[in-house]
Design an enzyme around this catalytic site. Sequence first.
Site, short mmCIF file in Angstrom:
data_model
loop_
_atom_site.label_atom_id
_atom_site.label_comp_id
_atom_site.label_asym_id
_atom_site.label_seq_id
_atom_site.Cartn_x
_atom_site.Cartn_y
_atom_site.Cartn_z
N ASP A 124 9.54 2.99 1.67
CA ASP A 124 8.38 3.76 1.90
C ASP A 124 8.27 3.64 3.19
O ASP A 124 7.56 2.56 3.83
CB ASP A 124 7.19 3.32 1.00
CG ASP A 124 5.93 4.05 1.39
OD1 ASP A 124 5.75 4.78 2.45
OD2 ASP A 124 4.77 3.79 0.60
N PHE A 184 0.91 -1.19 0.09
CA PHE A 184 0.10 0.07 -0.01
C PHE A 184 0.90 1.22 -0.14
O PHE A 184 1.56 1.57 1.03
CB PHE A 184 -0.91 0.06 1.14
CG PHE A 184 -1.64 1.17 1.18
CD1 PHE A 184 -2.93 1.11 0.37
CD2 PHE A 184 -1.49 2.50 1.81
CE1 PHE A 184 -3.91 2.51 0.32
CE2 PHE A 184 -2.34 3.63 1.84
CZ PHE A 184 -3.51 3.53 1.01
N LYS A 196 3.12 11.56 6.40
CA LYS A 196 2.42 11.38 7.82
C LYS A 196 3.03 12.06 9.03
O LYS A 196 2.87 13.33 8.97
CB LYS A 196 2.07 10.01 8.03
CG LYS A 196 1.22 9.31 6.89
CD LYS A 196 0.67 7.98 7.44
CE LYS A 196 -0.18 7.37 6.46
NZ LYS A 196 -1.41 8.05 5.75
#
Length: 422
Positions: free
Chosen positions: A248, A163, A277
């Site tokens: 990531d 994801f 984030k």
Amino acid sequence: MSDTAAHPGAGAIGDAVHRVTDHSLTRDHISLAQDWVASNYSPLPVVIAHAEGAWVTDVEGRRYLDALAGYSALNFGHLHPTLVAAARSQLERLTLTSRAFHSDRLGPFCRDLAVLAGKDLVLPMNTGAEAVETAIKTARRWGYEVKGVPDGRARIIVLAGNFHGRTTTIISFSDDPLAREHYGPYTPGFDLVPFGDIDALEAAVTDETVAVLLEPIQGEAGVIVPPQGWLRDVRELTRRRNVLMVADEIQSGLGRTGTTFACDLEGVVPDIYVLGKALGGGIVPVSAVVADRGVLGVFTPGSHGSTFGGNPLAAAVGQAVVGLLVTGEYQQRARSMGVLLESGLRELLGHGVDAVRCRGLWAGVDIDPQLMTGREASQRLLERGVLVKDTHGSTIRLAPPLVVEEAEVEILLAALGDLLRA
């Protein structure tokens, strides 16, 4: 806050939730959202109006322990005073110039983040997906200009269960039907191999492979941890075959796993970090691609950009976030509180929990599917004053803020144990 008495409703499980019986205000807000907000999410029936630290308060005054932390965007908790002060100060000075001009905040932010990551350069963006797209462009351009891959032939290896966001290019290499279906035609150039299988990865590498894009720990998939040594094997393979290793770390990085980056757990340094984030401190969207000059140096003026990327407000908050991480305090907190979390979760194995995967303050918990789905578990924990999120069937994810105290971890564990006994 170090004791539960400081948190109204934080004593007996569910006290805060059941203090108010009239839910009309909550229903009104939910109805309004259902009427006017596109249904790309299915939120739990709670309407949050205020938050501080590891706790949130809904529109009717009920308090909940936030054990999701915005999918790690709130690593430092809600309204961390250092981050709020940085944002407030910058709001009164300068918020946006665009990259057409210099600002006094961009250079210091990028310098501090590069030093934290041990790299030369930072390319600031806004959202995590935008940073992943930027990393893809970086790898392809590097492949053509540095590695010598024929133009238009670059391939990037990705991992099953990945994801990385929901843009058109990213969902093109997703194997999640919910994220992928009905958005074609899809972007070519990606090869999917099993997560954690070094032999399959090596077999997929060709002379046209420019990068391996991976999550060191797969968050959306359920906090899936690869076999011990796999990241080191990937690092060795990518170096040997002249391929970029792109990590990531949007969810796993910036303290979540008890280290600054999840790659640190195996002593691995990738060619490219993709961050987001928590880099915005839960205040503004901030993301970045961080790499050495030999990689990010392929960009030239006009070849990539972003109107808001690296804006002064984002840079001020991002620099303050880096300042919190430099002390090592939050990484240590994630380690110590993570030991307590994992120990308590493992006591539930065989008592309604089928499996636990935990790294720092990040856990995937597989509930016995004969008992309930992950959505049902999340709903029942909500009723007990704890907010979590399900993913994929009967799995729930736990990611409390790194400011969480021991007593609050105990509240989370007690709520989950009470749920399973019930």
